[in-house]
Scaffold this motif. Structure first.
Motif, PDB file in Angstrom:
ATOM      1  N   LYS A   1      70.637  68.945  29.591  1.00 33.94           N
ATOM      2  CA  LYS A   1      71.443  69.325  28.437  1.00 33.94           C
ATOM      3  C   LYS A   1      71.979  67.954  27.764  1.00 33.94           C
ATOM      4  O   LYS A   1      72.763  67.261  28.365  1.00 33.94           O
ATOM      5  CB  LYS A   1      72.410  70.437  28.615  1.00 33.94           C
ATOM      6  N   ILE A   2      71.713  67.590  26.553  1.00 37.87           N
ATOM      7  CA  ILE A   2      72.726  66.618  26.116  1.00 37.87           C
ATOM      8  C   ILE A   2      74.043  66.866  25.419  1.00 37.87           C
ATOM      9  O   ILE A   2      74.862  66.499  25.609  1.00 37.87           O
ATOM     10  CB  ILE A   2      71.819  65.971  24.672  1.00 37.87           C
TER      11      ILE A   2
ATOM     12  N   PRO B   1      69.170  61.347  18.736  1.00 41.84           N
ATOM     13  CA  PRO B   1      69.541  62.707  19.338  1.00 41.84           C
ATOM     14  C   PRO B   1      70.362  62.401  20.778  1.00 41.84           C
ATOM     15  O   PRO B   1      71.093  63.425  21.117  1.00 41.84           O
ATOM     16  CB  PRO B   1      68.236  63.462  19.467  1.00 41.84           C
ATOM     17  N   GLU B   2      70.443  61.255  21.232  1.00 43.75           N
ATOM     18  CA  GLU B   2      71.151  61.029  22.352  1.00 43.75           C
ATOM     19  C   GLU B   2      72.704  61.160  22.268  1.00 43.75           C
ATOM     20  O   GLU B   2      73.314  61.229  23.234  1.00 43.75           O
ATOM     21  CB  GLU B   2      70.764  59.481  22.818  1.00 43.75           C
TER      22      GLU B   2
ATOM     23  N   LEU C   1      71.345  71.242  22.782  1.00 48.31           N
ATOM     24  CA  LEU C   1      70.663  70.442  22.669  1.00 48.31           C
ATOM     25  C   LEU C   1      69.928  69.783  23.691  1.00 48.31           C
ATOM     26  O   LEU C   1      70.693  69.433  24.601  1.00 48.31           O
ATOM     27  CB  LEU C   1      71.126  68.978  21.725  1.00 48.31           C
TER      28      LEU C   1
ATOM     29  N   TYR D   1      62.272  63.564  16.435  1.00 44.76           N
ATOM     30  CA  TYR D   1      62.843  63.042  17.590  1.00 44.76           C
ATOM     31  C   TYR D   1      62.143  62.607  19.024  1.00 44.76           C
ATOM     32  O   TYR D   1      62.519  61.784  19.870  1.00 44.76           O
ATOM     33  CB  TYR D   1      64.277  63.926  18.154  1.00 44.76           C
TER      34      TYR D   1
ATOM     35  N   ASP E   1      61.300  65.051  29.865  1.00 45.76           N
ATOM     36  CA  ASP E   1      60.050  63.915  29.886  1.00 45.76           C
ATOM     37  C   ASP E   1      59.024  64.782  29.970  1.00 45.76           C
ATOM     38  O   ASP E   1      58.942  65.579  31.114  1.00 45.76           O
ATOM     39  CB  ASP E   1      60.339  62.980  30.607  1.00 45.76           C
TER      40      ASP E   1
ATOM     41  N   THR F   1      66.189  72.525  20.768  1.00 43.47           N
ATOM     42  CA  THR F   1      67.287  73.112  20.717  1.00 43.47           C
ATOM     43  C   THR F   1      67.020  74.294  21.554  1.00 43.47           C
ATOM     44  O   THR F   1      65.962  74.832  21.608  1.00 43.47           O
ATOM     45  CB  THR F   1      67.801  73.716  19.463  1.00 43.47           C
TER      46      THR F   1
ATOM     47  N   LYS G   1      66.938  67.717  26.282  1.00 41.90           N
ATOM     48  CA  LYS G   1      65.828  66.953  26.328  1.00 41.90           C
ATOM     49  C   LYS G   1      64.936  67.043  27.623  1.00 41.90           C
ATOM     50  O   LYS G   1      65.412  67.410  28.663  1.00 41.90           O
ATOM     51  CB  LYS G   1      66.227  65.263  26.160  1.00 41.90           C
TER      52      LYS G   1
ATOM     53  N   LYS H   1      59.864  60.555  21.384  1.00 39.71           N
ATOM     54  CA  LYS H   1      60.019  59.345  21.621  1.00 39.71           C
ATOM     55  C   LYS H   1      58.994  58.948  22.904  1.00 39.71           C
ATOM     56  O   LYS H   1      58.749  59.467  23.951  1.00 39.71           O
ATOM     57  CB  LYS H   1      61.430  58.715  22.041  1.00 39.71           C
TER      58      LYS H   1
ATOM     59  N   ARG I   1      59.328  61.609  25.647  1.00 34.87           N
ATOM     60  CA  ARG I   1      60.456  62.562  25.847  1.00 34.87           C
ATOM     61  C   ARG I   1      60.547  63.469  24.424  1.00 34.87           C
ATOM     62  O   ARG I   1      60.717  62.912  23.586  1.00 34.87           O
ATOM     63  CB  ARG I   1      61.667  61.585  25.667  1.00 34.87           C
TER      64      ARG I   1
ATOM     65  N   TYR J   1      62.672  66.448  22.519  1.00 33.74           N
ATOM     66  CA  TYR J   1      64.277  67.185  22.341  1.00 33.74           C
ATOM     67  C   TYR J   1      63.850  68.365  21.769  1.00 33.74           C
ATOM     68  O   TYR J   1      62.977  68.630  20.857  1.00 33.74           O
ATOM     69  CB  TYR J   1      64.672  66.259  21.261  1.00 33.74           C
TER      70      TYR J   1
END
Length: 375
Positions: free
Chosen positions: A23-24, A96-97, A368, A344, A372, A357, A370, A346, A353, A355
């Motif tokens: 969770k970011i 987004p980070e 938000l 977003y 991998d 919701t 993320k 990457k 990676r 991202y």
């Protein structure tokens, strides 16, 4: 025989692994109870919004548009913001980070303005499920005609609506009363995707579940952008080709538990991704495919609520984790609405990676996330 086997092998999705699920930030709400600090948008004081869910997004004129579902207002003048109305916000952040700072569509009192589409009911379970940009306009799919059947919720109809500013909407046409209710639209160049019913120009692909909420399998339709306001141009994947009739649409995979759904192309993996919440297996699942029509992989757990959510940022019913909304201590949290944000995505070593919701039910918020996805 060898060449046939080789072609089939190339068509199958490669084995992938999900790691580093995190969770970011908490996008909705006043306080991030997990971290003991204000939530990043402090939506109660800044927008008069106590809680909401969903959060499907799409790009429009250089900004991300976030479509939120049944919304709980707080503060003065709540009569102008009906309980379970819907909200819309914009985001210009490219990183987004550091979270998702949101600018809500607001009324004159500075609080969020509930979405209004003339002639379309937008009460509980009548929500936006996805959107896209086309021909200088924004389009969104909304569900309506909600009812409750003997087996659960019925999302009776989906409509496509058009806006230029996120504030003023008008209905364009009825999309579906059966298979295409919770819809994830994806705009692509037809020449870049094999197997579509048109070979050039932009099209919008509709990945969707049906009217029996969380009790149907995903299906696929295609609509040329040049005819985006003409439902007669819709074509439906029937398992072997494309049909003009929605009744011919066949499941991309058989998993009769799909409700909220999201799909996106990952250029980093050169695969399509599909996410949705599932009871069997439990959690947010991820499927991949080389083409929108498949073959789609078996589901992999993208987010495991027991390992990554409960007692951390999702409430355990009657537990003492401090995560519950006030007065809802007996309500479990729950993971749903995993909406991918492909702008977003990457590239990382051996993968991507992603991202997205995700909604948590208790607390009634959007976070938000993320993760991998690697080979």
């Amino acid at each position: 025989m060898f060449s046939l086997v080789l072609l089939l092998w190339r068509a199958l999705p490669l084995d992938l692994h999900v790691t580093n699920v995190e969770k970011i930030s908490q996008v909705i709400g006043e306080t991030d109870r997990q971290r003991g600090r204000p939530a990043e948008n402090q939506t109660e004081t800044r927008a008069g919004l106590r809680g909401t869910d969903l959060g499907a997004s799409f790009e429009y004129k250089g900004r991300l548009v976030f479509l939120f579902g049944d919304t709980w207002p707080v503060g003065p003048n709540t009569e102008d913001r009906p309980v379970d109305g819907d909200a819309i916000a914009f985001c210009t952040d490219k990183n987004p980070e550091d979270g998702l700072p949101l600018e809500f569509v607001k009324a004159t009192d500075g609080k969020y303005e509930a979405v209004h589409i003339p002639g379309v009911s937008l009460g509980g379970f009548e929500v936006p499920t996805g959107g896209f940009s086309a021909n200088g306009h924004m389009y969104a799919v909304y569900t309506t005609d909600h009812s409750r059947g003997p087996l659960g919720e019925i999302m009776g109809r989906s409509v496509i609506a058009r806006s230029d500013d996120g504030r003023h909407w008008e209905k364009v046409f009825d999309l579906s009363r059966s298979h295409f209710i919770n819809v994830s639209p994806v705009v692509v160049n037809a020449q870049d995707v094999s197997g579509l019913p048109v070979k050039s120009g932009k099209v919008v692909l509709f990945f969707a579940s049906g009217r029996e909420y969380r009790r149907s399998s995903p299906r696929l339709a295609c609509l040329p952008i040049s005819e985006v306001e003409h439902p007669s141009a819709l074509r439906y994947w029937d398992g072997n080709g494309w049909s003009r009739s929605e009744s011919d649409a066949q499941p991309l995979v058989v998993h009769e538990e799909v409700g909220e759904i999201s799909a996106a192309w990952s250029p980093q993996l050169r695969l399509w991704l599909m996410t949705y919440n599932s009871a069997h297996p439990r959690g947010i699942v991820l499927r991949t495919a080389p083409s929108p029509t498949g073959p789609w992989s078996d589901p992999k757990i993208l987010f495991d609520p027991q390992k990554d959510g409960y007692g951390k940022f999702m409430h355990i019913a009657n537990g003492k984790d401090g995560m519950s909304d006030p007065g809802r201590e007996g309500d479990w949290g729950g993971e749903y609405g995993p909406y991918l944000i492909p702008s977003y995505f990457k590239a990382i070593d051996r993968g991507v990676r992603i991202y997205f919701t995700m909604s948590t039910w208790n607390p009634y918020a959007v976070v938000l996330m993320k993760a991998d996805v690697v080979r």
